[in-house]
Design a protein around this motif. Sequence first.
Motif, PDB file in Angstrom:
ATOM      1  N   ARG A   1       9.261  -4.674   8.917  1.00  0.00           N
ATOM      2  CA  ARG A   1       8.045  -5.338   9.463  1.00  0.00           C
ATOM      3  C   ARG A   1       6.806  -4.361   9.611  1.00  0.00           C
ATOM      4  O   ARG A   1       5.787  -4.586   9.419  1.00  0.00           O
ATOM      5  CB  ARG A   1       8.438  -5.601  11.293  1.00  0.00           C
ATOM      6  N   ARG A   2       7.106  -2.966   9.687  1.00  0.00           N
ATOM      7  CA  ARG A   2       6.188  -1.948   9.718  1.00  0.00           C
ATOM      8  C   ARG A   2       5.382  -1.921   8.056  1.00  0.00           C
ATOM      9  O   ARG A   2       4.349  -1.985   8.060  1.00  0.00           O
ATOM     10  CB  ARG A   2       6.817  -0.522   9.957  1.00  0.00           C
ATOM     11  N   GLY A   3       6.555  -2.139   7.125  1.00  0.00           N
ATOM     12  CA  GLY A   3       5.932  -2.045   6.017  1.00  0.00           C
ATOM     13  C   GLY A   3       5.115  -3.193   5.695  1.00  0.00           C
ATOM     14  O   GLY A   3       4.029  -3.134   5.052  1.00  0.00           O
ATOM     15  N   TRP A   4       5.227  -4.437   6.271  1.00  0.00           N
ATOM     16  CA  TRP A   4       4.419  -5.636   6.090  1.00  0.00           C
ATOM     17  C   TRP A   4       3.089  -5.347   6.565  1.00  0.00           C
ATOM     18  O   TRP A   4       2.001  -5.591   6.095  1.00  0.00           O
ATOM     19  CB  TRP A   4       4.967  -6.954   6.877  1.00  0.00           C
ATOM     20  N   ASP A   5       3.037  -4.669   7.668  1.00  0.00           N
ATOM     21  CA  ASP A   5       1.796  -4.469   8.238  1.00  0.00           C
ATOM     22  C   ASP A   5       1.078  -3.225   7.574  1.00  0.00           C
ATOM     23  O   ASP A   5      -0.181  -3.282   7.261  1.00  0.00           O
ATOM     24  CB  ASP A   5       2.080  -3.783   9.779  1.00  0.00           C
ATOM     25  N   HIS A   6       1.652  -2.243   7.239  1.00  0.00           N
ATOM     26  CA  HIS A   6       1.016  -1.215   6.498  1.00  0.00           C
ATOM     27  C   HIS A   6       0.459  -1.505   4.853  1.00  0.00           C
ATOM     28  O   HIS A   6      -0.750  -1.309   4.746  1.00  0.00           O
ATOM     29  CB  HIS A   6       1.719   0.016   6.217  1.00  0.00           C
ATOM     30  N   ILE A   7       1.288  -2.115   4.146  1.00  0.00           N
ATOM     31  CA  ILE A   7       0.996  -2.473   2.920  1.00  0.00           C
ATOM     32  C   ILE A   7      -0.056  -3.587   2.734  1.00  0.00           C
ATOM     33  O   ILE A   7      -0.794  -3.495   1.823  1.00  0.00           O
ATOM     34  CB  ILE A   7       2.402  -2.512   1.938  1.00  0.00           C
ATOM     35  N   PHE A   8       0.229  -4.772   3.405  1.00  0.00           N
ATOM     36  CA  PHE A   8      -0.534  -5.612   3.253  1.00  0.00           C
ATOM     37  C   PHE A   8      -1.869  -5.261   3.650  1.00  0.00           C
ATOM     38  O   PHE A   8      -3.087  -5.965   3.259  1.00  0.00           O
ATOM     39  CB  PHE A   8      -0.135  -7.073   3.852  1.00  0.00           C
ATOM     40  N   ASN A   9      -1.960  -4.579   4.741  1.00  0.00           N
ATOM     41  CA  ASN A   9      -3.217  -4.018   5.094  1.00  0.00           C
ATOM     42  C   ASN A   9      -4.051  -3.215   3.937  1.00  0.00           C
ATOM     43  O   ASN A   9      -5.443  -3.119   3.714  1.00  0.00           O
ATOM     44  CB  ASN A   9      -3.245  -3.084   6.459  1.00  0.00           C
TER      45      ASN A   9
END
Length: 461
Positions: A71-79
């Motif tokens: 979940r953290r990866g989705w927030d960071h990388i797509f931002n």
Amino acid sequence: MDLLDIAISVFHFLDKVSLVRCERVCKAWKRILDDNAQGLWQAHVAEVSPVQGQLPVKLPSQTWKDVLKVRRGWDHIFNDLAQKSSIASVDPIVANVLVEDMPDMEDRPNEDFVIMSSYGSSRSRLVVQSEAIGPYFLYATPQGEKQRKMYVGNLDVRQATSTQAKRLLPPTTPGPPRLQPAGHASAIPVHEGDGWMSFWDPKTGECKCRFRAIDDRWCQGRLYGNLYACFNPSWVDDVSEFADARRSVRVWNLEDPEVPRIQWEVETPSHIVDVAHNDAVIACAYGSSFVDDEPDPDSPFGLEIRSVKTGEFIRNVPALNGASDVMFLAITNFHIIISRAPVTQILAVVSIKAGELLYEINLMTSFAREWCGMNISGDGRTVILWSTKNMLAVVDLVNEDWNLYHREVEVDDEAEEQWDFGVWAVVRTGGEPTRASRRNHLVVWRAIGGLEVPDTGYAGI
């Protein structure tokens, strides 16, 4: 209560950041935290779960900490991707990398394999359909005289040999069968025509069940676990007597497919264009009204989110911009992902819990795409995006890194058949990525041999 029990009780009061810091204090603390990871991290997962009182699905190989990492990866990388004009320069060129070059992968779990389903070569994507679960993929293609007979075959991406598709589909509506997505399931849905659905095990190639899901010519949907959600995607104008058919959603249970488990009429300003669901919610994308046979750019577009168990309305996500059609809709434990086209190639990421648009990524500038496909690994960690420019983006959401691949197309006549029909396969190779290269995956092209498909495509399209 001994010291260990006291330590675990104290750890339960800590937030996520503090738990990570405690892991770095000493080996003894890290061992305690690792041994009790399920209980310590479960409460933090419950806090961010889109459905109150219900934990998201995780694979047996995952811990709740792993779920939060993704979940953290989705927030960071797509931002990060949303802020960049280009996601990356072209990384390696994949030239003649066939499955023969793949190392032994027999012991790797299913989630380590991500296959770019539903697309063959650019000229054949509407002719050779494919979908995959782990390393096993199912494909369907017309064969025989006048290409009117529809066959399905199954392959293991790790196998170098290829066999002819031998299983004949029932003679329903003329036209290629449509293979549909499946998640956390053991079968792949195949629309045979006239609303008839069959569900095939890609490992054994056997049909598990068959029923008529929609009382019309077309049926579009996807399978998650044992629940198949679908609607009628027939293109009709809004004044047609059949327009309401595109507002009806049905959810079937494969264990008891006599009647729909639930069904409802969506409360949307325009008809449904796609559906996607997980074990808790179903997202219905709406929009794409037509004026004089052309997409209406002013057509309202958005998402309606409901409970997949009861059909109860949860929330609406209106006014998603720049959409004239949905190319694909996908869902994870926490996010809904929409690709919109053809006026713009926008990848939109929506929060299920908040019902808000989080990020928009312009794929025309970041990925030079003419057409697109997308697939997500079963654990949500790896995302692959495909383009008819013979390019493949591989996004690792845990290592928060991406690589862009380009496939050489200059091959000799002898090798042409190997490259003409097949699937991209991304295999996580295990181990930690090095400082010089964060990549810990292998990209190969798995050819499907023995297909006799006309250059002009299928006459029924």
